[in-house]
Scaffold this motif. Structure first.
Motif, mmCIF file in Angstrom:
data_model
loop_
_atom_site.group_PDB
_atom_site.id
_atom_site.type_symbol
_atom_site.label_atom_id
_atom_site.label_comp_id
_atom_site.label_asym_id
_atom_site.label_seq_id
_atom_site.Cartn_x
_atom_site.Cartn_y
_atom_site.Cartn_z
ATOM 1 N N ILE A 122 -11.531 -2.699 -13.955
ATOM 2 C CA ILE A 122 -10.386 -2.139 -14.678
ATOM 3 C C ILE A 122 -9.704 -1.121 -13.768
ATOM 4 O O ILE A 122 -10.306 -0.105 -13.400
ATOM 5 C CB ILE A 122 -10.835 -1.472 -15.989
ATOM 6 C CG1 ILE A 122 -11.598 -2.496 -16.866
ATOM 7 C CG2 ILE A 122 -9.612 -0.912 -16.735
ATOM 8 C CD1 ILE A 122 -12.242 -1.884 -18.077
ATOM 9 N N MET A 123 -8.411 -1.401 -13.417
ATOM 10 C CA MET A 123 -7.685 -0.565 -12.443
ATOM 11 C C MET A 123 -6.554 0.210 -13.122
ATOM 12 O O MET A 123 -5.775 -0.354 -13.892
ATOM 13 C CB MET A 123 -7.100 -1.450 -11.329
ATOM 14 C CG MET A 123 -8.152 -2.173 -10.510
ATOM 15 S SD MET A 123 -7.412 -3.476 -9.458
ATOM 16 C CE MET A 123 -7.091 -4.753 -10.674
ATOM 17 N N GLU A 124 -6.461 1.517 -12.839
ATOM 18 C CA GLU A 124 -5.369 2.383 -13.305
ATOM 19 C C GLU A 124 -4.530 2.738 -12.069
ATOM 20 O O GLU A 124 -5.025 3.369 -11.136
ATOM 21 C CB GLU A 124 -5.921 3.659 -13.949
ATOM 22 C CG GLU A 124 -6.827 3.424 -15.148
ATOM 23 C CD GLU A 124 -6.034 3.066 -16.389
ATOM 24 O OE1 GLU A 124 -4.799 3.291 -16.391
ATOM 25 O OE2 GLU A 124 -6.643 2.546 -17.350
ATOM 26 N N ILE A 125 -3.287 2.316 -12.078
ATOM 27 C CA ILE A 125 -2.460 2.459 -10.875
ATOM 28 C C ILE A 125 -1.162 3.194 -11.207
ATOM 29 O O ILE A 125 -0.514 2.926 -12.224
ATOM 30 C CB ILE A 125 -2.111 1.083 -10.284
ATOM 31 C CG1 ILE A 125 -3.396 0.314 -9.980
ATOM 32 C CG2 ILE A 125 -1.288 1.211 -9.016
ATOM 33 C CD1 ILE A 125 -3.267 -1.126 -10.245
ATOM 34 N N ALA A 133 0.813 -1.213 0.000
ATOM 35 C CA ALA A 133 0.000 0.000 0.000
ATOM 36 C C ALA A 133 0.851 1.269 0.000
ATOM 37 O O ALA A 133 0.518 2.259 -0.669
ATOM 38 C CB ALA A 133 -0.937 -0.011 1.212
ATOM 39 N N GLU A 134 1.995 1.234 0.739
ATOM 40 C CA GLU A 134 2.820 2.448 0.834
ATOM 41 C C GLU A 134 3.524 2.781 -0.477
ATOM 42 O O GLU A 134 4.033 3.886 -0.649
ATOM 43 C CB GLU A 134 3.859 2.308 1.955
ATOM 44 C CG GLU A 134 4.834 1.173 1.798
ATOM 45 C CD GLU A 134 4.371 -0.112 2.487
ATOM 46 O OE1 GLU A 134 5.236 -0.936 2.829
ATOM 47 O OE2 GLU A 134 3.141 -0.274 2.673
ATOM 48 N N ASN A 135 3.569 1.806 -1.400
ATOM 49 C CA ASN A 135 4.219 2.060 -2.685
ATOM 50 C C ASN A 135 3.249 2.595 -3.740
ATOM 51 O O ASN A 135 3.682 2.988 -4.826
ATOM 52 C CB ASN A 135 4.883 0.791 -3.219
ATOM 53 C CG ASN A 135 6.063 0.363 -2.368
ATOM 54 O OD1 ASN A 135 6.586 1.148 -1.588
ATOM 55 N ND2 ASN A 135 6.468 -0.886 -2.509
ATOM 56 N N ILE A 136 1.958 2.589 -3.445
ATOM 57 C CA ILE A 136 0.952 3.058 -4.397
ATOM 58 C C ILE A 136 0.790 4.568 -4.257
ATOM 59 O O ILE A 136 0.515 5.082 -3.167
ATOM 60 C CB ILE A 136 -0.399 2.349 -4.166
ATOM 61 C CG1 ILE A 136 -0.235 0.845 -4.417
ATOM 62 C CG2 ILE A 136 -1.463 2.938 -5.083
ATOM 63 C CD1 ILE A 136 -1.484 0.031 -4.128
ATOM 64 N N ILE A 137 0.983 5.281 -5.346
ATOM 65 C CA ILE A 137 0.857 6.743 -5.338
ATOM 66 C C ILE A 137 -0.600 7.146 -5.592
ATOM 67 O O ILE A 137 -1.141 8.018 -4.896
ATOM 68 C CB ILE A 137 1.779 7.359 -6.415
ATOM 69 C CG1 ILE A 137 3.238 7.022 -6.104
ATOM 70 C CG2 ILE A 137 1.579 8.873 -6.489
ATOM 71 C CD1 ILE A 137 4.208 7.461 -7.178
ATOM 72 N N SER A 138 -1.201 6.545 -6.573
ATOM 73 C CA SER A 138 -2.617 6.834 -6.863
ATOM 74 C C SER A 138 -3.240 5.620 -7.538
ATOM 75 O O SER A 138 -2.535 4.801 -8.156
ATOM 76 C CB SER A 138 -2.755 8.072 -7.756
ATOM 77 O OG SER A 138 -2.179 7.833 -9.027
ATOM 78 N N LYS A 139 -4.572 5.513 -7.408
ATOM 79 C CA LYS A 139 -5.273 4.390 -8.051
ATOM 80 C C LYS A 139 -6.712 4.796 -8.360
ATOM 81 O O LYS A 139 -7.340 5.541 -7.606
ATOM 82 C CB LYS A 139 -5.240 3.155 -7.147
ATOM 83 C CG LYS A 139 -5.888 3.346 -5.778
ATOM 84 C CD LYS A 139 -5.746 2.087 -4.935
ATOM 85 C CE LYS A 139 -6.420 2.306 -3.568
ATOM 86 N NZ LYS A 139 -6.325 1.103 -2.715
ATOM 87 N N THR A 140 -7.192 4.339 -9.474
ATOM 88 C CA THR A 140 -8.601 4.533 -9.864
ATOM 89 C C THR A 140 -9.077 3.238 -10.517
ATOM 90 O O THR A 140 -8.254 2.440 -11.004
ATOM 91 C CB THR A 140 -8.752 5.691 -10.865
ATOM 92 O OG1 THR A 140 -7.976 5.421 -12.035
ATOM 93 C CG2 THR A 140 -8.311 7.020 -10.249
ATOM 94 N N HIS A 141 -10.366 3.036 -10.523
ATOM 95 C CA HIS A 141 -10.909 1.837 -11.170
ATOM 96 C C HIS A 141 -12.275 2.146 -11.768
ATOM 97 O O HIS A 141 -12.937 3.104 -11.381
ATOM 98 C CB HIS A 141 -11.015 0.681 -10.169
ATOM 99 C CG HIS A 141 -11.996 0.916 -9.079
ATOM 100 N ND1 HIS A 141 -11.657 1.549 -7.906
ATOM 101 C CD2 HIS A 141 -13.342 0.592 -8.987
ATOM 102 C CE1 HIS A 141 -12.705 1.618 -7.116
ATOM 103 N NE2 HIS A 141 -13.752 1.047 -7.755
#
Length: 296
Positions: free
Chosen positions: A282-285, A262-270
């Protein structure tokens, strides 16, 4: 008089004095000693005396140089001794002041090129003063090399000795190659513990690009060594996950399938796309990917 030299000639006194008088050579302190006629003349007349008694039968020679010449000869001898002593002292000083040779010893000898590169970067080298070396920084950098457990830098005479000890298990596992990007993205952070950074933070990188070279530049010479360090690359990717429904639990499962901390994820949308039998998530990470080499 200080410029009188004592001359000896095998001759009777009377004929010898006549020859000297004829050539107008002043003579002093004459005496007869066996077959020798001994007398003194000024330094400037010595050559004339030898010319007068040039025949082998006279056997002429200087018994004692003048006080002045003895003083000058002694002075020249002393100057030679002093000069020799001075040269020796300077040579001894320089050999103790300058580093004439660098030796890397110990079980970490396989890191010789990397160690020599660090020593050069921190100011020391052959024919350079030992005082130019930033010893604490050099020691710290050497201790940061993979597998190194001990480092001691000392000067023995004109030799700079760097003792490096490493754990065999770690030392045998060193990979002799550069750090290469395994993904494409933007380089956010790079730390070259050993070797040379090949890219700048904030620059785009592609999969296969060299990030840390296995070596260092020392003056005009490239010194081969090892690469040790790590880099963080900002990446983007689109992933899909099929679930029975679009519930929060299904979405959590979808993100968990990416195996990202989790700490390595900057942003995420789905987004959700209905399909027969369920939904496609569908995930954009945007995330940080870490890559390293020769680190324990």
């Amino acid at each position: 008089m200080t410029d009188l030299a004592q001359i000896s000639v095998i001759s009777s006194a009377e004929p010898a004095l006549k020859k000297l008088q004829k050539s107008k050579i002043p003579v002093y302190n004459c005496k007869k000693q066996g077959a020798e006629f001994i007398f003194c003349v000024k330094d400037k007349d010595i050559k004339k005396v030898f010319a007068i008694f040039a025949k082998p039968c006279y056997n002429v020679g200087v018994r004692r140089k003048s006080t002045k010449n003895r003083f000058l000869s002694g002075l020249l001898m002393r100057i030679g001794l002093v000069a020799g002593a001075l040269v020796f002292a300077v040579s001894a000083y320089l050999s103790g002041f300058l580093v004439l040779k660098i030796e890397v010893t110990g079980s970490g000898g396989y890191l010789k090129d990397a160690v020599r590169g660090i020593i050069a970067e921190e100011g020391a080298g052959e024919w350079k003063p030992f005082s130019a070396l930033d010893k604490p920084v050099a020691s710290g950098r050497i201790l940061s090399l993979p597998g190194v457990t001990f480092c001691n830098i000392q000067k023995r005479g004109s030799v700079l000795v760097v003792r490096v000890e490493a754990e065999p298990a770690l030392g045998n596992g060193v990979v002799p190659r550069p750090l290469v990007a395994d993904v494409s993205g933007t380089l956010r952070k790079i730390t070259a513990i050993c070797g040379t950074a090949a890219a700048e933070e904030g620059a785009p990188v592609k999969e296969g690009d060299v990030l840390i070279y296995a070596g260092v530049q020392s003056g005009e010479k490239w010194v081969e060594g090892i690469a040790a360090g790590f880099a963080w690359i900002e990446c983007k990717k689109t992933c899909e996950y099929f679930a029975a429904d679009g519930s929060e639990n299904s979405i959590r499962e979808a993100y968990a399938s990416l195996n990202l901390q989790a700490e390595n994820i900057i942003s995420k949308t789905h987004s959700l796309q209905s399909e027969e039998g369920g939904v496609r998530i569908i995930m954009e990470i945007v995330y940080l990917h870490k890559i390293s080499i020769n680190l324990t």
